[in-house]
Design an enzyme around this catalytic site. Sequence first.
Site, PDB file in Angstrom:
ATOM      1  N   GLY A  80       0.742  -1.367   0.516  1.00  0.00           N
ATOM      2  CA  GLY A  80       0.004  -0.334  -0.172  1.00  0.00           C
ATOM      3  C   GLY A  80       0.593   1.325  -0.111  1.00  0.00           C
ATOM      4  O   GLY A  80       2.019   1.146  -0.286  1.00  0.00           O
ATOM      5  N   ALA A  81       0.445   2.722   0.075  1.00  0.00           N
ATOM      6  CA  ALA A  81       0.918   3.689   0.338  1.00  0.00           C
ATOM      7  C   ALA A  81       1.603   3.502  -0.802  1.00  0.00           C
ATOM      8  O   ALA A  81       2.430   4.048  -1.236  1.00  0.00           O
ATOM      9  CB  ALA A  81       2.044   3.890   1.112  1.00  0.00           C
ATOM     10  N   GLY A 104       5.753   4.983  -8.698  1.00  0.00           N
ATOM     11  CA  GLY A 104       6.555   4.010  -9.156  1.00  0.00           C
ATOM     12  C   GLY A 104       5.838   2.249  -9.158  1.00  0.00           C
ATOM     13  O   GLY A 104       5.166   0.996 -10.076  1.00  0.00           O
ATOM     14  N   HIS A 105       4.642   1.840  -8.217  1.00  0.00           N
ATOM     15  CA  HIS A 105       4.024   1.203  -7.968  1.00  0.00           C
ATOM     16  C   HIS A 105       2.680   1.068  -9.147  1.00  0.00           C
ATOM     17  O   HIS A 105       2.747   0.073  -9.741  1.00  0.00           O
ATOM     18  CB  HIS A 105       2.436   1.130  -6.830  1.00  0.00           C
ATOM     19  N   GLN A 147       8.273  -8.625   8.306  1.00  0.00           N
ATOM     20  CA  GLN A 147       9.330  -8.289   6.814  1.00  0.00           C
ATOM     21  C   GLN A 147      10.283  -6.827   7.774  1.00  0.00           C
ATOM     22  O   GLN A 147      10.702  -6.914   7.624  1.00  0.00           O
ATOM     23  CB  GLN A 147       9.270  -8.489   6.105  1.00  0.00           C
ATOM     24  N   LYS A 180      14.026  -1.689  -7.911  1.00  0.00           N
ATOM     25  CA  LYS A 180      14.563  -0.905  -6.766  1.00  0.00           C
ATOM     26  C   LYS A 180      15.081  -1.199  -5.642  1.00  0.00           C
ATOM     27  O   LYS A 180      15.637  -1.538  -4.857  1.00  0.00           O
ATOM     28  CB  LYS A 180      13.751  -0.152  -6.310  1.00  0.00           C
ATOM     29  N   ASP A 181      14.515  -2.480  -5.275  1.00  0.00           N
ATOM     30  CA  ASP A 181      14.120  -3.530  -3.853  1.00  0.00           C
ATOM     31  C   ASP A 181      14.924  -4.740  -4.448  1.00  0.00           C
ATOM     32  O   ASP A 181      14.545  -6.296  -4.684  1.00  0.00           O
ATOM     33  CB  ASP A 181      13.244  -4.499  -3.351  1.00  0.00           C
ATOM     34  N   VAL A 202      11.207   4.225 -11.180  1.00  0.00           N
ATOM     35  CA  VAL A 202      10.808   4.282 -10.764  1.00  0.00           C
ATOM     36  C   VAL A 202      11.556   5.790 -10.611  1.00  0.00           C
ATOM     37  O   VAL A 202      11.224   5.514  -8.760  1.00  0.00           O
ATOM     38  CB  VAL A 202       9.220   4.624 -11.353  1.00  0.00           C
ATOM     39  N   ARG A 238       8.767   5.578   2.406  1.00  0.00           N
ATOM     40  CA  ARG A 238       8.635   6.135   2.323  1.00  0.00           C
ATOM     41  C   ARG A 238       9.141   7.697   1.953  1.00  0.00           C
ATOM     42  O   ARG A 238       9.357   8.398   3.747  1.00  0.00           O
ATOM     43  CB  ARG A 238      10.213   5.131   3.191  1.00  0.00           C
TER      44      ARG A 238
END
Length: 260
Positions: free
Chosen positions: A29-30, A34-35, A59, A147-148, A174, A185
């Site tokens: 969420g948030a 990018g998502h 996690q 990114k991750d 992105v 974040r």
Amino acid sequence: MSISIFRTLAEWRSIKPASGSIGVVPTMGALHAGHISLVARAHGENQHVVATIYVNPTQFNNASDLAAYPQSFDEDCAMLEQAGCQFVFAPTYETLYPDQYRYRISESEISRVLEGQYRPGHFDGMLTVVLKLLNVVGADVAYFGEKDFQQLLLVREMLHAFHHSTRIVACPTVREADGLAMSSRNRRLNPAQRALATEWSQTLANPSRSCQEVRAQLERLGFRVDYIEDRWGRRLGAVHTPPVDGGAEIRLIDNVPVSV
């Protein structure tokens, strides 16, 4: 047609399309652009798109970090629908962890370095929840951002190791106009920290500097550096923004391709 939200496997079985490829975008969420880029790609390559929204407690190695994670479910669903997503899986803890997390996925090499070193247990929780989400949805393709990057490697290798049928598609990071990688974040950065975050991304991406030089420059700027390392054809880093103007430290990660 409005977006359909389901919270259990039984609900998904009652509405799951009988034909056509399914693409899934796992999220906490948030949502940001990018998502949405992942959802747009999934929409362009599949007949049906599912996004998952679940802030996974297993996690997080820091309880305060979990408590501070931003949540905006209604806004997220509106963004997803506009991007072409037809379904949202938003489970409860009890749905995903009927075993109370007694059973979990552990990896013994890649998960022990970089993020794994600084966030003990993070990758066990991440791999476990991703496998559960993919098992429920039964998608043909899953879309993950670069990114991750360490997460992407681990998920891809986990599915290969367990002969899972879902295929992984990696999508480019992105970025904001100034180069900062988009991240949920980033919402927690105050204006002074946001300005420093630009320095973080630009310093990491400077190809003329060694890892040691990048670390030294970031520390001069006031960042607390967890790691800057070259692995897997990438330069990966994690830093904590300084608590300027009363802001709390915010941990940021990023990576860029490097020549080998």
